[in-house]
Write a protein that holds these residues in place. Sequence first.
Motif, PDB file in Angstrom:
ATOM      1  N   CYS A  55       0.831  -1.204   0.000  1.00  0.00           N
ATOM      2  CA  CYS A  55       0.000   0.000   0.000  1.00  0.00           C
ATOM      3  C   CYS A  55       0.862   1.251   0.000  1.00  0.00           C
ATOM      4  O   CYS A  55       0.382   2.338  -0.306  1.00  0.00           O
ATOM      5  N   SER A  56       2.103   1.120   0.414  1.00  0.00           N
ATOM      6  CA  SER A  56       3.009   2.271   0.392  1.00  0.00           C
ATOM      7  C   SER A  56       4.389   1.761  -0.033  1.00  0.00           C
ATOM      8  O   SER A  56       5.335   1.789   0.742  1.00  0.00           O
ATOM      9  N   SER A  57       4.457   1.283  -1.270  1.00  0.00           N
ATOM     10  CA  SER A  57       5.668   0.611  -1.757  1.00  0.00           C
ATOM     11  C   SER A  57       6.905   1.468  -1.617  1.00  0.00           C
ATOM     12  O   SER A  57       7.973   0.982  -1.258  1.00  0.00           O
ATOM     13  N   PHE A  58       6.752   2.750  -1.917  1.00  0.00           N
ATOM     14  CA  PHE A  58       7.932   3.597  -1.985  1.00  0.00           C
ATOM     15  C   PHE A  58       8.694   3.600  -0.663  1.00  0.00           C
ATOM     16  O   PHE A  58       9.922   3.587  -0.631  1.00  0.00           O
ATOM     17  N   MET A  59       7.959   3.580   0.447  1.00  0.00           N
ATOM     18  CA  MET A  59       8.618   3.697   1.749  1.00  0.00           C
ATOM     19  C   MET A  59       9.487   2.490   2.068  1.00  0.00           C
ATOM     20  O   MET A  59      10.501   2.616   2.747  1.00  0.00           O
ATOM     21  N   ARG A  80      12.787  11.799  -1.717  1.00  0.00           N
ATOM     22  CA  ARG A  80      12.375  10.600  -0.971  1.00  0.00           C
ATOM     23  C   ARG A  80      11.385  10.970   0.133  1.00  0.00           C
ATOM     24  O   ARG A  80      10.401  10.258   0.346  1.00  0.00           O
ATOM     25  N   VAL A  81      11.673  12.057   0.829  1.00  0.00           N
ATOM     26  CA  VAL A  81      10.764  12.464   1.908  1.00  0.00           C
ATOM     27  C   VAL A  81       9.388  12.800   1.329  1.00  0.00           C
ATOM     28  O   VAL A  81       8.359  12.346   1.847  1.00  0.00           O
ATOM     29  N   ILE A  82       9.374  13.557   0.237  1.00  0.00           N
ATOM     30  CA  ILE A  82       8.084  13.967  -0.347  1.00  0.00           C
ATOM     31  C   ILE A  82       7.281  12.732  -0.760  1.00  0.00           C
ATOM     32  O   ILE A  82       6.109  12.581  -0.391  1.00  0.00           O
ATOM     33  N   LEU A  83       7.930  11.825  -1.496  1.00  0.00           N
ATOM     34  CA  LEU A  83       7.180  10.660  -1.985  1.00  0.00           C
ATOM     35  C   LEU A  83       6.832   9.709  -0.840  1.00  0.00           C
ATOM     36  O   LEU A  83       5.778   9.068  -0.861  1.00  0.00           O
ATOM     37  N   SER A  84       7.687   9.635   0.175  1.00  0.00           N
ATOM     38  CA  SER A  84       7.362   8.790   1.325  1.00  0.00           C
ATOM     39  C   SER A  84       6.132   9.321   2.043  1.00  0.00           C
ATOM     40  O   SER A  84       5.265   8.551   2.455  1.00  0.00           O
ATOM     41  N   GLU A  85       6.063  10.643   2.193  1.00  0.00           N
ATOM     42  CA  GLU A  85       4.906  11.198   2.903  1.00  0.00           C
ATOM     43  C   GLU A  85       3.633  11.041   2.072  1.00  0.00           C
ATOM     44  O   GLU A  85       2.566  10.777   2.610  1.00  0.00           O
ATOM     45  N   PHE A  86       3.760  11.181   0.754  1.00  0.00           N
ATOM     46  CA  PHE A  86       2.595  10.894  -0.092  1.00  0.00           C
ATOM     47  C   PHE A  86       2.167   9.434   0.080  1.00  0.00           C
ATOM     48  O   PHE A  86       0.969   9.123   0.154  1.00  0.00           O
ATOM     49  N   SER A  87       3.159   8.549   0.149  1.00  0.00           N
ATOM     50  CA  SER A  87       2.826   7.126   0.320  1.00  0.00           C
ATOM     51  C   SER A  87       2.155   6.888   1.660  1.00  0.00           C
ATOM     52  O   SER A  87       1.261   6.050   1.767  1.00  0.00           O
ATOM     53  N   ARG A  88       2.605   7.633   2.682  1.00  0.00           N
ATOM     54  CA  ARG A  88       1.986   7.468   4.003  1.00  0.00           C
ATOM     55  C   ARG A  88       0.512   7.881   3.944  1.00  0.00           C
ATOM     56  O   ARG A  88      -0.361   7.183   4.461  1.00  0.00           O
ATOM     57  N   ILE A  89       0.253   8.999   3.265  1.00  0.00           N
ATOM     58  CA  ILE A  89      -1.135   9.454   3.124  1.00  0.00           C
ATOM     59  C   ILE A  89      -1.964   8.373   2.426  1.00  0.00           C
ATOM     60  O   ILE A  89      -3.064   8.011   2.860  1.00  0.00           O
ATOM     61  N   MET A  90      -1.371   7.825   1.364  1.00  0.00           N
ATOM     62  CA  MET A  90      -2.073   6.811   0.577  1.00  0.00           C
ATOM     63  C   MET A  90      -2.376   5.585   1.430  1.00  0.00           C
ATOM     64  O   MET A  90      -3.473   5.031   1.388  1.00  0.00           O
ATOM     65  N   ASP A  91      -1.384   5.178   2.210  1.00  0.00           N
ATOM     66  CA  ASP A  91      -1.554   3.993   3.061  1.00  0.00           C
ATOM     67  C   ASP A  91      -2.654   4.228   4.095  1.00  0.00           C
ATOM     68  O   ASP A  91      -3.512   3.362   4.303  1.00  0.00           O
ATOM     69  N   HIS A  92      -2.648   5.403   4.701  1.00  0.00           N
ATOM     70  CA  HIS A  92      -3.688   5.705   5.700  1.00  0.00           C
ATOM     71  C   HIS A  92      -5.060   5.772   5.024  1.00  0.00           C
ATOM     72  O   HIS A  92      -6.061   5.358   5.609  1.00  0.00           O
ATOM     73  N   TYR A 112      11.712   2.913  -7.344  1.00  0.00           N
ATOM     74  CA  TYR A 112      12.248   4.201  -7.769  1.00  0.00           C
ATOM     75  C   TYR A 112      13.561   4.540  -7.065  1.00  0.00           C
ATOM     76  O   TYR A 112      14.399   5.224  -7.633  1.00  0.00           O
ATOM     77  N   VAL A 113      13.753   4.080  -5.849  1.00  0.00           N
ATOM     78  CA  VAL A 113      15.005   4.410  -5.171  1.00  0.00           C
ATOM     79  C   VAL A 113      16.126   3.516  -5.696  1.00  0.00           C
ATOM     80  O   VAL A 113      15.895   2.438  -6.224  1.00  0.00           O
TER      81      VAL A 113
END
Lengths: 570, 230
Positions: free
Chosen positions: A249-253, A278-290, A333-334
């Motif tokens: 659900c939050s692959s990037f992280m 990385r921080v920006i996309l991680s936080e977007f992923s966190r939003i998506m996961d929640h 992506y990383v």
Amino acid sequence: MASAALPALSPALLEQPAVRVLSEALGENLLGASDFRGEVAITVDRKAWLKAVSLLKDHPELDYKLFLDLCGVDFLDREEEPERFVVVLHLYSVSKKRHVRLRTPVPEADPKLPTLVPLFKGANWFEREAWDMYGIVFEGHPNLIRLLTHDAFVGHPLRKDYPQGQRHVLKEPRKWLLDVPHGSEHVVINLGPSHPAMHGCFRVQALLDGEIVKDAEAEIGYMHRNFEKMVEARTYWQVIPYTDRLNYCSSFMNGHGWALAVEKLLGVPAPPRAEAVRVILSEFSRIMDHFVCISTNVVDLGAITPFFVVFRGREKIYELLESCCGARLTVSYVRIGGLAQDVPEDFVARCRETLDFVMDAAKQMDELLTRNVIFTRRFRDIGVMSKEDALSYGWAGPALRGSGVETDVRRDAPYSGYDQYDFDVPVGTTGDCYDRYLVRMEEIRQSARIIRQALDKLPGGPVIVDDRKVALPPKSEVYGNIESLMNHFKLVYDGILPPKGEVYGKTEGANGELGYYVVSDGSKHPWRVKVRPPCYNNYQAYPQLLKGGQIADAIAIIGGLNVIAGELDR
Amino acid sequence: MGVLDLLKGKFVDPTYAGVHGGGDIITTTVDAVVKWGRKSSIWPMPFGTACCAIEFMALTGSHYDLARFGAEVLRFSPRQSDLMFVAGTIPDKLGPVLKTIYDQMPEPKWVISMGVCASSGGFYRSYHVMQGIDELIPVDVYVPGCPPSPEGLVAAVMKIQEKIQTSQQAGAPQGAHRVGANGEGMYDRRARRAEWAKDDAERRAAGLPPRGVLTDLKPEPEIDHGAHHG
């Protein structure tokens, strides 16, 4: 080792409280201690295993109350290790903000160790897993049976001499997880592994008296796809696609955490622009996961509108990720030392637009749910987890914070430049489902705050480190000069060669502390990778949360724990 | 435009030449109408296990909207569905569960194998992962991708609709054309399939019900209420 003198510990090591206390208390049973990349690792004799762990947990100066991880490592044919197996325990002290690793060698001839279940409730499944994977017997364990593999399995698959592709076929699944007394009037109800409310494949059996759950037991392993065995045969960057499929659900992280762990092992930090992206996309992923967690949780309870509202927002985030790397879900992506390529030119504008849309969706969900009478009645005072139990089980992330433990890896051990951003860590008070929901909603807002700050000061420059032993040279140079061509060839052929050593890289995943414990033998393949999956600990407490409650609450509780099968079973 | 215009050309039956699809009267066969109804109202059963299930959610969600194909009624009970989406990796531990659920679906039924893990094990070539669900159950449409894009899934649903229209259904386990299917090597699909078929036959011969039918349910004990009523 009985006649050996006390190991010589350097004064710098003895300044570490954990080393000092253990060396004073254990004497010759302390076999060694090390400080590699800022991580304290202590090796003790197994005679002193229980004593060492209880000291770490209860000594007022140490206070390592949060159980993180326990795993086995197989050092087959490695000269420098005294015994074949090593059991490794990771603990964290919330009050002192310190992390420690405790190791103990276990001989192959007599692979036994006393159990830690009386000290940490969370040790139960970890010890079962270590037995399942390595055949290490934990004496006194209440239920030492197979956890991840199935009952027809023969052997211990993570041992180095177990062939990777050796399968065993299961014909009949385990029927009863619970002991039902003969002649009992209680009803056994089985949820999963294929059940609409079990997002993914896991199973729980509950013993009902009317609608009250008297007893419950959970079973996992239905999504055990051997991450840890597979990556032992891969090079460090080949692991990245596998990490995407842990918490999907939050692959990037997950990739972010893996890259940080390997960068820590190498001692090569990524450039500032890569870290900011990385921080920006991680936080977007966190939003998506929640979003996925909350909306599917309430779908199970009968409210489908939030699902449709936030999935439009999630689709926007997917489009953003797609514009960066070409993939929606499994991004890869990383890279070790940075990112695969730079973000598109309109990245900042795209992020702002996406964020506005997403936060609008979050606001709508908030309006639909937070004060909704049906919702609050289903969530308030349901699945209450006490602070002590949450620590003992090793809970993580929003679930742990919902129970009132104020800890966040982003704030307490900042990585990727999280110390430059201003954000709050929301904490619950009662530890019920509603608190976990509120913590998630607030984290969405805090993530948006972080993204806006990161976008405001997004640095320029390269997105991957200029180190030919870690990152591939740019294609223009590979085709332009012989040195770069050779660098490219050597790196692809030989892989990244890290120094020998062990690191535990941790990040704050959407579900909580996601740790990668990486053991390197200096070759291009990792010797051992252990994922510290946050929802594994969360789900382990699920049967306890069910007991005494109504069966209908089981559905409300499971969604709030956000168990992701790929991460749970790896 | 009347209803009849909308239905024009929908009830074509290749076995019956007398289709008249215009004007005020449509002549066709019951068979063609039933097939049309069946393909326009698929009830899928999502057997979602892993990452693919997340993309499946995107397919049913607001953006890609599977409802446009008449297939939005997701049934989590196999007994109420006719199309199974196997979305995600199937480890060996889940094999018997998958087989049970497939056996519980009423005929006629179709199966979409979503993603490379369900189709071939994907990049998990290891000790606990089934190397393609066609080791156990027949598959109608394989969708490549890790995970497949929702567009790919829409294409797969349309393929299934075509198959329903032409009365095709995977009769036997397939995948014989694939690498590793020739009975050699580490992952022997044929042997595995034969083993399961034998197992099913043995159950039948022994008079046992098929997998998935619960047999050892304990009868509810008699409770004497008499004493309390009086």
